[in-house]
Design a protein around this motif. Structure first.
Motif, PDB file in Angstrom:
ATOM      1  N   ASN A 259      41.853  40.846  31.614  1.00 18.56           N
ATOM      2  CA  ASN A 259      41.311  40.732  30.429  1.00 18.56           C
ATOM      3  C   ASN A 259      40.133  39.176  29.915  1.00 18.56           C
ATOM      4  O   ASN A 259      38.904  39.383  29.332  1.00 18.56           O
ATOM      5  CB  ASN A 259      42.234  40.268  30.004  1.00 18.56           C
ATOM      6  N   MET A 260      39.768  38.183  31.616  1.00 20.65           N
ATOM      7  CA  MET A 260      38.960  37.254  31.613  1.00 20.65           C
ATOM      8  C   MET A 260      37.480  38.030  31.917  1.00 20.65           C
ATOM      9  O   MET A 260      36.569  37.472  31.291  1.00 20.65           O
ATOM     10  CB  MET A 260      39.716  36.014  32.081  1.00 20.65           C
TER      11      MET A 260
ATOM     12  N   LYS B 241      38.803  50.482  34.070  1.00 19.34           N
ATOM     13  CA  LYS B 241      38.370  48.721  34.026  1.00 19.34           C
ATOM     14  C   LYS B 241      36.896  48.585  34.673  1.00 19.34           C
ATOM     15  O   LYS B 241      35.968  47.896  33.634  1.00 19.34           O
ATOM     16  CB  LYS B 241      38.860  47.915  34.284  1.00 19.34           C
TER      17      LYS B 241
ATOM     18  N   ASP C 118      36.830  46.530  40.678  1.00 21.92           N
ATOM     19  CA  ASP C 118      38.454  46.397  40.497  1.00 21.92           C
ATOM     20  C   ASP C 118      39.763  47.837  40.773  1.00 21.92           C
ATOM     21  O   ASP C 118      39.847  48.866  40.825  1.00 21.92           O
ATOM     22  CB  ASP C 118      38.710  46.267  38.979  1.00 21.92           C
TER      23      ASP C 118
ATOM     24  N   VAL D 187      41.008  37.227  38.744  1.00 16.58           N
ATOM     25  CA  VAL D 187      41.159  37.472  39.670  1.00 16.58           C
ATOM     26  C   VAL D 187      42.695  36.813  39.575  1.00 16.58           C
ATOM     27  O   VAL D 187      42.183  35.742  39.333  1.00 16.58           O
ATOM     28  CB  VAL D 187      42.346  37.955  41.203  1.00 16.58           C
TER      29      VAL D 187
HETATM   30  N1  LIG Z   1      43.363  35.983  30.122  1.00 18.38           N
HETATM   31  C1  LIG Z   1      42.699  34.881  29.571  1.00 18.38           C
HETATM   32  O1  LIG Z   1      43.132  33.948  28.408  1.00 18.38           O
HETATM   33  C2  LIG Z   1      42.685  33.855  30.561  1.00 18.38           C
HETATM   34  C3  LIG Z   1      42.069  32.861  30.644  1.00 18.38           C
HETATM   35  C4  LIG Z   1      41.642  31.693  30.928  1.00 18.38           C
HETATM   36  C5  LIG Z   1      41.373  32.159  32.335  1.00 18.38           C
HETATM   37  N2  LIG Z   1      42.092  33.107  33.325  1.00 18.38           N
HETATM   38  C6  LIG Z   1      42.056  33.558  34.767  1.00 18.38           C
HETATM   39  O2  LIG Z   1      41.847  35.175  34.575  1.00 18.38           O
HETATM   40  C7  LIG Z   1      42.280  35.890  35.780  1.00 18.38           C
HETATM   41  C8  LIG Z   1      42.359  37.124  34.986  1.00 18.38           C
HETATM   42  O3  LIG Z   1      43.063  37.148  34.165  1.00 18.38           O
HETATM   43  P1  LIG Z   1      43.350  37.992  33.273  1.00 18.38           P
HETATM   44  O4  LIG Z   1      44.008  38.010  32.007  1.00 18.38           O
HETATM   45  O5  LIG Z   1      41.654  39.512  33.236  1.00 18.38           O
HETATM   46  O6  LIG Z   1      44.331  38.931  34.433  1.00 18.38           O
HETATM   47  P2  LIG Z   1      44.154  40.623  33.980  1.00 18.38           P
HETATM   48  O7  LIG Z   1      44.185  41.070  32.875  1.00 18.38           O
HETATM   49  O8  LIG Z   1      45.472  40.553  35.375  1.00 18.38           O
HETATM   50  O9  LIG Z   1      42.879  41.061  35.475  1.00 18.38           O
HETATM   51  C9  LIG Z   1      42.635  40.530  36.872  1.00 18.38           C
HETATM   52  C10 LIG Z   1      42.524  41.936  37.614  1.00 18.38           C
HETATM   53  O10 LIG Z   1      41.673  42.030  38.313  1.00 18.38           O
HETATM   54  C11 LIG Z   1      42.342  43.374  39.270  1.00 18.38           C
HETATM   55  N3  LIG Z   1      42.507  42.822  40.349  1.00 18.38           N
HETATM   56  C12 LIG Z   1      43.555  42.279  41.507  1.00 18.38           C
HETATM   57  N4  LIG Z   1      43.267  41.741  42.851  1.00 18.38           N
HETATM   58  C13 LIG Z   1      42.004  42.505  42.433  1.00 18.38           C
HETATM   59  C14 LIG Z   1      41.519  42.731  43.668  1.00 18.38           C
HETATM   60  N5  LIG Z   1      41.323  41.918  44.999  1.00 18.38           N
HETATM   61  N6  LIG Z   1      40.274  43.377  44.392  1.00 18.38           N
HETATM   62  C15 LIG Z   1      39.817  44.107  43.175  1.00 18.38           C
HETATM   63  N7  LIG Z   1      40.391  43.769  42.173  1.00 18.38           N
HETATM   64  C16 LIG Z   1      41.786  43.086  41.756  1.00 18.38           C
HETATM   65  C17 LIG Z   1      43.762  43.441  39.057  1.00 18.38           C
HETATM   66  O11 LIG Z   1      44.032  44.380  38.787  1.00 18.38           O
HETATM   67  P3  LIG Z   1      45.535  45.174  38.988  1.00 18.38           P
HETATM   68  O12 LIG Z   1      45.456  44.697  37.467  1.00 18.38           O
HETATM   69  O13 LIG Z   1      45.279  46.005  39.539  1.00 18.38           O
HETATM   70  O14 LIG Z   1      46.498  44.611  39.913  1.00 18.38           O
HETATM   71  C18 LIG Z   1      43.111  43.976  37.306  1.00 18.38           C
HETATM   72  O15 LIG Z   1      42.951  44.215  36.456  1.00 18.38           O
HETATM   73  C19 LIG Z   1      42.873  34.588  36.089  1.00 18.38           C
HETATM   74  O16 LIG Z   1      42.891  33.781  37.321  1.00 18.38           O
HETATM   75  C20 LIG Z   1      43.941  33.915  35.173  1.00 18.38           C
HETATM   76  O17 LIG Z   1      44.039  32.035  35.092  1.00 18.38           O
HETATM   77  C21 LIG Z   1      42.756  34.067  32.101  1.00 18.38           C
END
Ligand SMILES: NC(=O)c1ccc[n+]([C@@H]2O[C@H](COP(=O)([O-])OP(=O)(O)OC[C@H]3O[C@@H](n4cnc5c(N)ncnc54)[C@H](OP(=O)(O)O)[C@@H]3O)[C@@H](O)[C@H]2O)c1
Length: 266
Positions: free
Chosen positions: A12-13, A39, A34, A68
């Protein structure tokens, strides 16, 4: 250095920022990785960015975005630690909620340049609010290069790291509060006879315009006063909002989000 930006985690982010960075500097300058290949493909097919294995990305990128989840950060840092040793000029960019710059270097076990950011999802439409805090080693030239990467993501504001959680309760959690407000206005519009599409469009455009006015004027109270004519319709609506505790509800939403952030860090 082959890639200006590399994204580990394109969900997402991370994916939102990767799209914005590709549009700012061109996909040829961006590497992606990823666990979910779909994605990566979605972004690389759109912008021509390169899919890489995690170690290759860490070895060949200048700004390495860690997209992540916080609970996956230690594993991810462990996976790139060796590759970073062969990269002589890199900056880690963490967007993980609640993780400090120091926690990143503590986990790695050595000092390196880190930028902590707290973005929000409106970055997807170029109107994100991205808070950032630089570690001491990040040079002015690197800051300028970094800001250029985010030129199409929204507004970037440097903030001291101890204020990031408070700011995030406003701008990170705020979109959900604003969506509820938009939905409620549209519901009322439907009750007054508008179609759902009309009511949603009018509410959204109004919030967009009002937000721009607040951003430019800086004084929401004065702007409110300016649209409340004596004995008029708007002041009657304002009174109804005050009757329902609207102001306190909005303040409670932000302080509850902030308190919850502090609880989750314990
Ligand atoms: N979403 C928001 O609104 C928001 C706002 C501010 C900050 N953040 C921060 O942004 C970060 C990501 O959040 P998100 O919501 O984008 O999470 P997300 O949608 O779950 O995306 C994370 C991605 O990283 C992948 N991943 C995990 N471990 C990995 C690795 N070792 N190598 C490559 N890819 C890997 C995951 O794959 P799998 O799903 O297959 O594990 C997933 O596709 C978090 O730390 C969060 O605190 C998010």
């Amino acid at each position: 250095m082959k890639y200006i930006a590399g994204f580990i985690g394109c969900g997402n982010m991370g994916g939102t920022l990767a799209n914005a960075v590709c549009s700012a500097i061109g996909g040829a300058n961006v590497a992606l990785c990823d666990l979910d290949g779909a994605k990566v493909r979605a972004i690389s097919e759109k912008h021509g960015a390169t899919a890489l294995e995690i170690g290759a990305l860490a070895a060949a990128s200048k700004f390495i975005f860690l997209g992540v989840k916080p609970q996956g950060m230690a594993t991810t840092l462990g996976l790139i630690k060796d590759a970073l040793a062969s990269n002589d000029d890199y900056v880690l960019v963490t967007m993980a909620a609640g993780l400090t710059k120091k926690s990143i270097t503590d986990t790695l076990g050595y000092e390196c340049k880190v930028i902590r950011i707290m973005p929000n999802t409106p970055a997807a439409v170029g109107e994100g609010m991205i808070l950032c805090s630089y570690s001491d080693g990040v040079s002015e030239a690197e800051k300028a290069q970094f800001l250029a990467l985010l030129a199409n993501a929204g507004l970037v504001d440097e903030i001291s790291e101890d204020k990031i959680d408070a700011a995030s309760a406003v701008s990170g959690c705020g979109p959900a509060f604003a969506y509820i407000f938009a939905e409620a206005l549209a519901d009322a519009g439907v009750e007054c006879g508008l179609t759902r599409d009309q009511a949603t469009k009018y509410a959204a455009q109004m919030i967009l315009g009002a937000a721009k006015m607040v951003r430019e004027n800086g004084n929401p109270a004065a702007l409110k006063d300016a649209v409340c004519s004596p004995g008029g319709t708007t002041i009657a609506g304002v009174h109804a909002l005050e009757d329902c505790g609207f102001r306190a509800a909005a303040m409670n939403a932000v302080t509850a989000a902030y308190k919850r952030t502090l609880e989750l860090k314990k």
